[in-house]
Design an enzyme around this catalytic site. Sequence first.
Site, PDB file in Angstrom:
ATOM      1  N   ASP A  64      37.742  25.019 -29.353  1.00 13.48           N
ATOM      2  CA  ASP A  64      37.112  24.015 -30.216  1.00 13.48           C
ATOM      3  C   ASP A  64      38.018  23.561 -31.346  1.00 13.48           C
ATOM      4  O   ASP A  64      37.625  22.726 -32.165  1.00 13.48           O
ATOM      5  CB  ASP A  64      35.780  24.530 -30.768  1.00 13.48           C
ATOM      6  CG  ASP A  64      35.897  25.830 -31.546  1.00 13.48           C
ATOM      7  OD1 ASP A  64      36.753  26.659 -31.197  1.00 13.48           O
ATOM      8  OD2 ASP A  64      35.111  26.034 -32.495  1.00 13.48           O
ATOM      9  N   ASP A 210      39.124  29.063 -38.821  1.00 10.82           N
ATOM     10  CA  ASP A 210      37.963  29.943 -38.873  1.00 10.82           C
ATOM     11  C   ASP A 210      38.381  31.267 -39.501  1.00 10.82           C
ATOM     12  O   ASP A 210      39.500  31.719 -39.309  1.00 10.82           O
ATOM     13  CB  ASP A 210      37.456  30.219 -37.478  1.00 10.82           C
ATOM     14  CG  ASP A 210      36.932  28.988 -36.755  1.00 10.82           C
ATOM     15  OD1 ASP A 210      37.089  27.868 -37.285  1.00 10.82           O
ATOM     16  OD2 ASP A 210      36.419  29.116 -35.640  1.00 10.82           O
TER      17      ASP A 210
END
Length: 301
Positions: A64, A210
């Site tokens: 992603d 992240d």
Amino acid sequence: MKLTILGCYAATPRTLTNPTSQVLEIKNHMFLIDCGEGTQVQLRKHKVKFSRIKHIFISHLHGDHFFGLPGLVSTFRLLGRETPLHIYGPKGIKEAITMLLKLGDSWTNYPLHFHELTSKENQVVFEDDKVSVETIPLNHRVYTNGFLFKEKPANRKLNIQVVQKYNIDTAYYQNIKNGKNITLDNGEVISNSELTFDPPKPKSYAFCSDTAYKPDIVQQIAKSSVLYHESTFLNTESKLAVKTKHATANEAAEIAKAAEVEKLILGHYSTRYKSIVAFKEEAEKVFSNVHLAEDGKVFEI
């Protein structure tokens, strides 16, 4: 400085939301940060000129965040690109992209440069006379970096009325802008502070996605103009955050507060939530200047 959010949701693309990708315009550069699926469609939708993108920064090799990159590299080729493209990302990104190009017999007709990253310490990966970009080592399930984009201090601004009052020759103007004092013919020294105005405060943008809660990044990103910090979960799912090495909105706000940043932008929301309003509400209990990233949203910094 201008930030355009192309995608800001976690994991899978949906009809109305996209995975992570951003465009940062800073000092005549247009940097692409992460490149999830659908990025090139979002670039077209928001009228971003492909030709202006010369540097792409990939945080980590989860799909992603980079599955849109092979398609974008290929599209650049189909459009007849000649300008070199620089890609900064974890070791392995070169193999991933070039394997697809090899299997499809579609090598680029423009120079493609990979800058593979392995260091667990922060390092400068790009620099010119106006901007620097350094990695922010993060804590995720795979090797991951955030990126800190910083404007360099500009020259001081001439106070032209004062300069002309002392009848200072234009040949000395650049020295004055560079911060030097001026000695007049009669030996009088005119301080630079009298001859100039302070330049605008340099802006900075910290991208952190992240990552699990990682307070040791605070010193590096301290006083940043804007912090984008992932907030995949709310506190009610904090156990999932720990398990998956993601952060909550509350933890993102704690980082923003400790770092004394000017503005916090939340993003990388889990698609389990029907509304993202609760993320802002949770973060505002800790830090006051909280904004929500949304696909297509533009932030003027």
